[in-house]
Design an enzyme around this catalytic site. Structure first.
Site, PDB file in Angstrom:
ATOM      1  N   LYS A 134     -12.583  -8.857  -5.883  1.00 31.39           N
ATOM      2  CA  LYS A 134     -12.761  -8.625  -7.512  1.00 31.39           C
ATOM      3  C   LYS A 134     -13.513  -9.714  -8.137  1.00 31.39           C
ATOM      4  O   LYS A 134     -14.602  -9.572  -8.592  1.00 31.39           O
ATOM      5  CB  LYS A 134     -11.541  -8.288  -8.189  1.00 31.39           C
TER       6      LYS A 134
ATOM      7  N   LYS B 223     -15.110   2.653  -2.368  1.00 31.71           N
ATOM      8  CA  LYS B 223     -13.970   3.571  -2.711  1.00 31.71           C
ATOM      9  C   LYS B 223     -14.431   4.037  -4.249  1.00 31.71           C
ATOM     10  O   LYS B 223     -15.075   3.299  -5.045  1.00 31.71           O
ATOM     11  CB  LYS B 223     -12.674   2.886  -2.941  1.00 31.71           C
TER      12      LYS B 223
ATOM     13  N   LYS C 228     -13.207   3.796 -11.060  1.00 34.06           N
ATOM     14  CA  LYS C 228     -13.032   4.004 -12.526  1.00 34.06           C
ATOM     15  C   LYS C 228     -14.469   2.981 -13.098  1.00 34.06           C
ATOM     16  O   LYS C 228     -15.168   3.438 -13.793  1.00 34.06           O
ATOM     17  CB  LYS C 228     -12.163   3.466 -13.383  1.00 34.06           C
TER      18      LYS C 228
HETATM   19  N1  AQP Z   1     -10.477   5.829  -4.564  1.00 34.82           N
HETATM   20  C1  AQP Z   1      -9.441   5.907  -4.622  1.00 34.82           C
HETATM   21  N2  AQP Z   1      -8.618   6.551  -3.449  1.00 34.82           N
HETATM   22  C2  AQP Z   1      -7.440   6.713  -3.556  1.00 34.82           C
HETATM   23  N3  AQP Z   1      -6.557   6.242  -4.273  1.00 34.82           N
HETATM   24  C3  AQP Z   1      -7.093   5.415  -5.452  1.00 34.82           C
HETATM   25  N4  AQP Z   1      -6.538   4.690  -6.224  1.00 34.82           N
HETATM   26  C4  AQP Z   1      -7.484   4.275  -7.041  1.00 34.82           C
HETATM   27  N5  AQP Z   1      -8.801   4.705  -6.711  1.00 34.82           N
HETATM   28  C5  AQP Z   1      -8.561   5.513  -5.445  1.00 34.82           C
HETATM   29  C6  AQP Z   1      -5.164   4.529  -6.435  1.00 34.82           C
HETATM   30  O1  AQP Z   1      -4.936   4.987  -8.014  1.00 34.82           O
HETATM   31  C7  AQP Z   1      -3.610   4.133  -8.418  1.00 34.82           C
HETATM   32  C8  AQP Z   1      -4.059   3.709  -9.640  1.00 34.82           C
HETATM   33  O2  AQP Z   1      -4.919   2.565  -9.467  1.00 34.82           O
HETATM   34  P1  AQP Z   1      -5.649   1.630 -10.687  1.00 34.82           P
HETATM   35  O3  AQP Z   1      -6.534   2.517 -11.424  1.00 34.82           O
HETATM   36  O4  AQP Z   1      -4.598   1.062 -11.248  1.00 34.82           O
HETATM   37  O5  AQP Z   1      -6.510   0.600  -9.798  1.00 34.82           O
HETATM   38  P2  AQP Z   1      -7.525   0.428  -8.717  1.00 34.82           P
HETATM   39  O6  AQP Z   1      -7.063   0.873  -7.268  1.00 34.82           O
HETATM   40  O7  AQP Z   1      -8.402  -0.663  -9.035  1.00 34.82           O
HETATM   41  O8  AQP Z   1      -8.417   1.778  -9.222  1.00 34.82           O
HETATM   42  P3  AQP Z   1     -10.064   1.775  -9.741  1.00 34.82           P
HETATM   43  O9  AQP Z   1     -10.305   3.299 -10.133  1.00 34.82           O
HETATM   44  O10 AQP Z   1     -10.846   1.360  -8.761  1.00 34.82           O
HETATM   45  O11 AQP Z   1      -9.915   1.073 -10.967  1.00 34.82           O
HETATM   46  P4  AQP Z   1     -10.964  -0.343 -11.336  1.00 34.82           P
HETATM   47  O12 AQP Z   1     -12.295   0.257 -11.472  1.00 34.82           O
HETATM   48  O13 AQP Z   1     -10.367  -0.292 -12.889  1.00 34.82           O
HETATM   49  O14 AQP Z   1     -10.584  -1.203 -10.371  1.00 34.82           O
HETATM   50  C9  AQP Z   1      -3.484   3.341  -7.173  1.00 34.82           C
HETATM   51  O15 AQP Z   1      -2.173   3.467  -6.585  1.00 34.82           O
HETATM   52  C10 AQP Z   1      -4.683   3.319  -6.464  1.00 34.82           C
HETATM   53  O16 AQP Z   1      -4.388   2.854  -5.173  1.00 34.82           O
END
Ligand code: AQP
Length: 333
Positions: A112, A195, A198
């Site tokens: 990150k 992956k 958001k």
């Molecule tokens: N692409 C993904 N595939 C499977 N699982 C996912 N999760 C997130 N993206 C995927 C799972 O969703 C839960 C909540 O995640 P989060 O939003 O708190 O954090 P993150 O993993 O950092 O998700 P993002 O969308 O990538 O957010 P940003 O862009 O803000 O960093 C977790 O259980 C995660 O594993």
């Protein structure tokens, strides 16, 4: 009954990866576990965030989406992290328990922060300590996590163990990752090696849970693929990340494995397969989007759910964190 904790950051609109990789499992766990689910707004400010009410609105929208997906906030607990002080209080103690060397090994910080490490917030660096506090403030022992969070759970156990050792106690329990069958990692529609996220700059890279049917169909039609037809066996997906991702999404939605999807669709071109996939996605996601919209028509009702959840969460966490503070040895005159 085992107590489960998990959270999602209100960093944007929830997407298909959140649904298939997390929310769907959280809903299933409610049948057999005591579940505490949290919109983790303290985590959301570890990276750039917008002031002026955006964070509050995104927190409300994420809560509405969780309710729309089937989180039962009456039988279980749903709340916003920052409204329960115990998280930040215990996180401070854990900042003083975790060793710098442990945090230096966390790959998510490296990913990150990237090349701009010197400019990353110190909050991003100590993020795993807050995550440990989120779980341990409830003495939760089950955490449904994806592979990417395993390292953070190991760190949480190291923190708990060191706290227990230093305080001569067995106060914090051991946390176990809950493996929920083949947890799919949903990848970007523009790049099958990244992956779905958001915070990806391209909205075309993800299916938002709020997308309308036309948008879903268009995004799937435009999803990156290769010129070959679909293989008829799963090993034919090796080195074809975009094809593998679309087949994986289809398989997860139908709760079958890749081989079953390919038995039915192997040999077809992507045009036909994408149409079938889009129809399936629309069928599954349309009711969720409609329910989230209905809930957000009355934002105060979502806020009331979160307020009630925060009170019930604090009733569990406050005494646990007070005991941790007593064990540390703070004066309580
Ligand atoms: N692409 C993904 N595939 C499977 N699982 C996912 N999760 C997130 N993206 C995927 C799972 O969703 C839960 C909540 O995640 P989060 O939003 O708190 O954090 P993150 O993993 O950092 O998700 P993002 O969308 O990538 O957010 P940003 O862009 O803000 O960093 C977790 O259980 C995660 O594993």
């Amino acid at each position: 009954m085992q107590r489960v904790f998990s959270g999602v950051q209100p960093t944007g609109i929830a997407h298909l990866g959140n649904y298939l990789g997390a929310f769907r499992n959280w809903v299933a766990l409610q049948a057999s576990h005591e579940c505490i689910y949290c919109v983790v707004d303290l985590h959301a400010i570890t990276e750039n965030w917008q002031t002026g009410g955006t964070l509050a609105q995104q927190t409300r929208e994420m809560a509405a989406m969780l309710l729309a997906c089937g989180i039962d906030a009456q039988k279980h607990i749903l709340f916003a992290q920052s409204s329960v002080r115990a998280h930040a209080q215990l996180a401070w103690i854990f900042n003083c328990v975790a060793r710098i060397g442990w945090l230096n090994r966390m790959t998510q910080f490296k990913d990150k922060a990237g090349k701009n490490r010197e400019n990353a917030s110190s909050g991003l660096y100590v993020y795993p300590n807050l995550m440990a506090a989120d779980i341990l403030a409830y003495h939760a022992t089950g955490v449904p996590v994806g592979e990417d969070q395993r390292q953070h759970l190991e760190l949480a156990n190291d923190i708990a163990q060191k706290f227990n050792h230093d305080c001569g106690t067995e106060f914090f329990p051991r946390i176990e990752p809950l493996i929920m069958g083949p947890a799919p990692r949903v990848m970007s529609l523009r790049d099958g090696t990244k992956k779905m996220s958001k915070s990806d700059a391209s909205d075309q890279s993800r299916i938002n849970l709020t997308d309308d049917p036309d948008t879903i169909a268009l995004k799937i039609r435009r999803a990156k693929t290769d010129p070959e037809p679909l293989p008829s066996e799963a090993r034919g997906l090796e080195h074809r990340p975009e094809a593998r991702n679309l087949v994986g999404i289809y398989a997860a939605l139908e709760s079958v494995d890749h081989a079953a999807v390919l038995r039915e669709h192997g040999g077809k071109g992507f045009g036909t397969f994408k149409d079938t996939l889009a129809a399936l996605l629309i069928d599954k996601l349309r009711p969720i989007a409609a329910e989230a919209r209905r809930l957000l028509d009355d934002p105060s009702s979502v806020d009331a759910v979160l307020r009630d959840g925060a009170q019930r969460a604090a009733a569990i966490a406050d005494p646990i964190v007070a005991e941790a503070e007593r064990l540390v040895g703070f004066l309580r005159p």
